[in-house]
Design a protein around this motif. Structure first.
Motif, PDB file in Angstrom:
ATOM      1  N   TRP A  26       0.944  -1.224   0.181  1.00 54.16           N
ATOM      2  CA  TRP A  26       0.106  -0.207  -0.173  1.00 54.16           C
ATOM      3  C   TRP A  26       0.667   0.818  -0.101  1.00 54.16           C
ATOM      4  N   LYS A  27       1.535   1.394   1.084  1.00 55.64           N
ATOM      5  CA  LYS A  27       2.786   2.625   0.530  1.00 55.64           C
ATOM      6  C   LYS A  27       3.290   2.580  -0.552  1.00 55.64           C
ATOM      7  N   THR A  28       3.652   1.549  -0.886  1.00 53.32           N
ATOM      8  CA  THR A  28       5.007   1.417  -2.889  1.00 53.32           C
ATOM      9  C   THR A  28       3.725   2.441  -2.965  1.00 53.32           C
ATOM     10  N   LEU A  29       2.263   1.277  -3.568  1.00 57.17           N
ATOM     11  CA  LEU A  29       1.256   1.925  -4.071  1.00 57.17           C
ATOM     12  C   LEU A  29       1.177   4.101  -4.055  1.00 57.17           C
ATOM     13  N   ARG A 271     -10.210   0.497  -7.327  1.00 59.43           N
ATOM     14  CA  ARG A 271     -10.022  -0.660  -6.275  1.00 59.43           C
ATOM     15  C   ARG A 271      -9.273   0.685  -5.413  1.00 59.43           C
ATOM     16  N   ILE A 272     -10.359   0.390  -4.444  1.00 63.38           N
ATOM     17  CA  ILE A 272     -10.111   1.336  -2.698  1.00 63.38           C
ATOM     18  C   ILE A 272      -9.200   0.599  -2.428  1.00 63.38           C
ATOM     19  N   PHE A 280      -6.348  -5.415   2.415  1.00 61.71           N
ATOM     20  CA  PHE A 280      -7.571  -5.733   1.482  1.00 61.71           C
ATOM     21  C   PHE A 280      -7.809  -4.323   0.493  1.00 61.71           C
ATOM     22  N   VAL A 281      -8.493  -5.275  -0.276  1.00 62.13           N
ATOM     23  CA  VAL A 281      -8.315  -4.215  -1.783  1.00 62.13           C
ATOM     24  C   VAL A 281     -10.316  -4.613  -1.808  1.00 62.13           C
ATOM     25  N   ILE A 282     -10.447  -3.486  -1.988  1.00 62.77           N
ATOM     26  CA  ILE A 282     -12.308  -3.120  -2.112  1.00 62.77           C
ATOM     27  C   ILE A 282     -12.579  -3.092  -4.090  1.00 62.77           C
ATOM     28  N   PRO A 283     -13.292  -4.401  -4.506  1.00 65.45           N
ATOM     29  CA  PRO A 283     -13.499  -3.630  -5.242  1.00 65.45           C
ATOM     30  C   PRO A 283     -14.459  -2.312  -5.799  1.00 65.45           C
ATOM     31  N   TRP A 347      -4.612  -4.943 -13.940  1.00 61.89           N
ATOM     32  CA  TRP A 347      -4.461  -4.582 -12.609  1.00 61.89           C
ATOM     33  C   TRP A 347      -3.400  -5.233 -12.262  1.00 61.89           C
ATOM     34  N   PRO A 348      -2.179  -4.827 -10.823  1.00 64.07           N
ATOM     35  CA  PRO A 348      -0.630  -5.111 -10.684  1.00 64.07           C
ATOM     36  C   PRO A 348      -1.639  -5.936  -8.882  1.00 64.07           C
ATOM     37  N   ALA A 349      -0.653  -6.998  -8.801  1.00 64.36           N
ATOM     38  CA  ALA A 349      -1.053  -8.217  -8.212  1.00 64.36           C
ATOM     39  C   ALA A 349      -1.002  -6.919  -6.582  1.00 64.36           C
ATOM     40  N   ALA A 350      -0.201  -6.164  -6.594  1.00 69.74           N
ATOM     41  CA  ALA A 350      -0.856  -4.893  -5.371  1.00 69.74           C
ATOM     42  C   ALA A 350      -1.437  -5.324  -4.876  1.00 69.74           C
ATOM     43  N   LEU A 351      -2.889  -4.673  -6.165  1.00 69.86           N
ATOM     44  CA  LEU A 351      -4.364  -4.084  -6.250  1.00 69.86           C
ATOM     45  C   LEU A 351      -5.296  -5.187  -6.692  1.00 69.86           C
ATOM     46  N   ALA A 352      -5.038  -6.738  -6.548  1.00 69.79           N
ATOM     47  CA  ALA A 352      -5.479  -8.184  -6.819  1.00 69.79           C
ATOM     48  C   ALA A 352      -6.565  -7.626  -5.503  1.00 69.79           C
TER      49      ALA A 352
END
Length: 357
Positions: A26-29, A271-272, A280-283, A347-352
């Protein structure tokens, strides 16, 4: 160390690693982003709020729910005191009964006036018959007087009798006209009495509607957020009692610059990532893009100023997903919304998607 304790320690370590990895991603994003084809904006989780208010002023009798309770559409929430309304309804019902009785009385008057008319018509027929007889007698008297078989006195008497009968006939016809006018007046009273019944029924219905509205129900399903008043308090018309939040209508509002907002289409994927749960990633999907800019000067003269144009964007979270996690939905939580502006980008893996189960 027994096996059960060892398994618990391993599970705890895995959870800590997952949270750490999510926080790192998350921090990276937040600093670097997922690359071209994506844009982001900061915002807070919001939901549709509904104020439950009293239609009429009065005293709050009771409130049936507490803050934090989940309610369903149509569920009773509170009651207002209705003693005065019930008294007004009883009075209106009594007036309605009086109006119904007035109809019967007016209809009886119509029947009486119609009987008077029939009697007047019979009298006219009688006077007409008497006039015919008087006219024939007068004609005979005139003939006999010319022949010398009758005196002038008898002729004068017959003429007087004929005039008297004519006057009586005129009077009888006047009585018929008066009876017709009385019938019309009586029928008007019937119409007025029926209108009074309709008005009384409308008054009863209005008061009953106010009584029904004094039982406050939930307009939709949701959670009680605030109790604004307490039982026994007096509030004015439109006074608020409760505030509900519809947890099936949750969204995040964020802002994008003009250069990016122009590329965002309704229905675009979002993606939230919340600050409180970065693992957690919320669509979500874009449900609104403002047509006018905000946070910008009224007059934009230069290209650098135009870069400050910010457009409000609304990302709606899927209703079915929210229904599965109602107990976990919290409003006001800050986070970051990532929106795909290039439909071909992956979408990148971090936002899966990693929604809590």
């Amino acid at each position: 160390m027994n096996t059960s304790l060892k398994n618990r320690l391993i599970l705890l370590v895995l959870v800590v690693l997952a949270v750490a990895a999510g926080g790192y991603a998350w921090k990276t994003l937040r600093h670097n982003g997922p690359g071209e084809g994506f844009a982001s904006g900061n915002g807070r989780i919001e939901a549709t709020e509904i104020d439950v208010a009293s239609k009429l002023g009065g005293r709050v009798q009771d409130i049936l729910v507490k803050e934090g309770d989940f309610v369903t559409a149509g569920q009773p929430l509170a009651h207002m005191q209705i003693d005065t309304l019930e008294a007004s309804r009883d009075e209106a019902l009594a007036r309605q009964q009086q109006a119904v009785a007035a109809i019967a009385s007016a209809e009886a008057q119509v029947a009486v006036r119609e009987s008077d008319q029939q009697a007047a018509l019979a009298l006219v027929a009688q006077r007409q018959s008497e006039l015919d007889a008087a006219q024939r007698r007068l004609a005979r008297s005139q003939t006999l007087t010319r022949e010398g078989a009758a005196s002038e006195q008898e002729l004068d008497d017959d003429r007087a009798r004929e005039r008297s009968v004519q006057a009586a006939l005129v009077a009888a016809r006047a009585q018929v006209n008066a009876a017709q006018a009385a019938i019309a007046a009586a029928r008007t009273q019937v119409t007025g009495a029926r209108a009074s019944v309709t008005a009384a029924e409308a008054t009863v219905a209005r008061i009953q509607a106010d009584i029904d509205d004094s039982a406050l129900t939930a307009p939709r399903s949701g959670r009680v957020q605030y109790r604004i008043v307490q039982p026994g308090e007096v509030i004015g018309g439109g006074g608020k009692l409760l505030n509900l939040v519809d947890l099936s209508d949750v969204y995040m509002t964020f802002f994008l610059p003009e250069t990016v907002a122009g590329k965002v289409a309704l229905g675009s994927e979002v993606r939230i990532v919340l600050d409180a749960a970065p693992q957690f990633v919320i669509p979500a999907k874009v449900s609104f893009v403002a047509s006018t800019a905000q946070f910008t000067p009224k007059t934009v003269e230069t290209a650098s100023e135009r870069q400050k144009l910010m457009f409000r964007v609304k990302a709606q979270i899927d209703r079915e997903l929210l229904q599965k996690h109602l107990n976990q939905v919290k409003t006001g939580l800050p986070g970051v919304a990532w929106v795909k502006v290039d439909a071909k980008a992956d979408w990148p893996a971090a936002l899966a998607l990693k929604v809590a189960q």
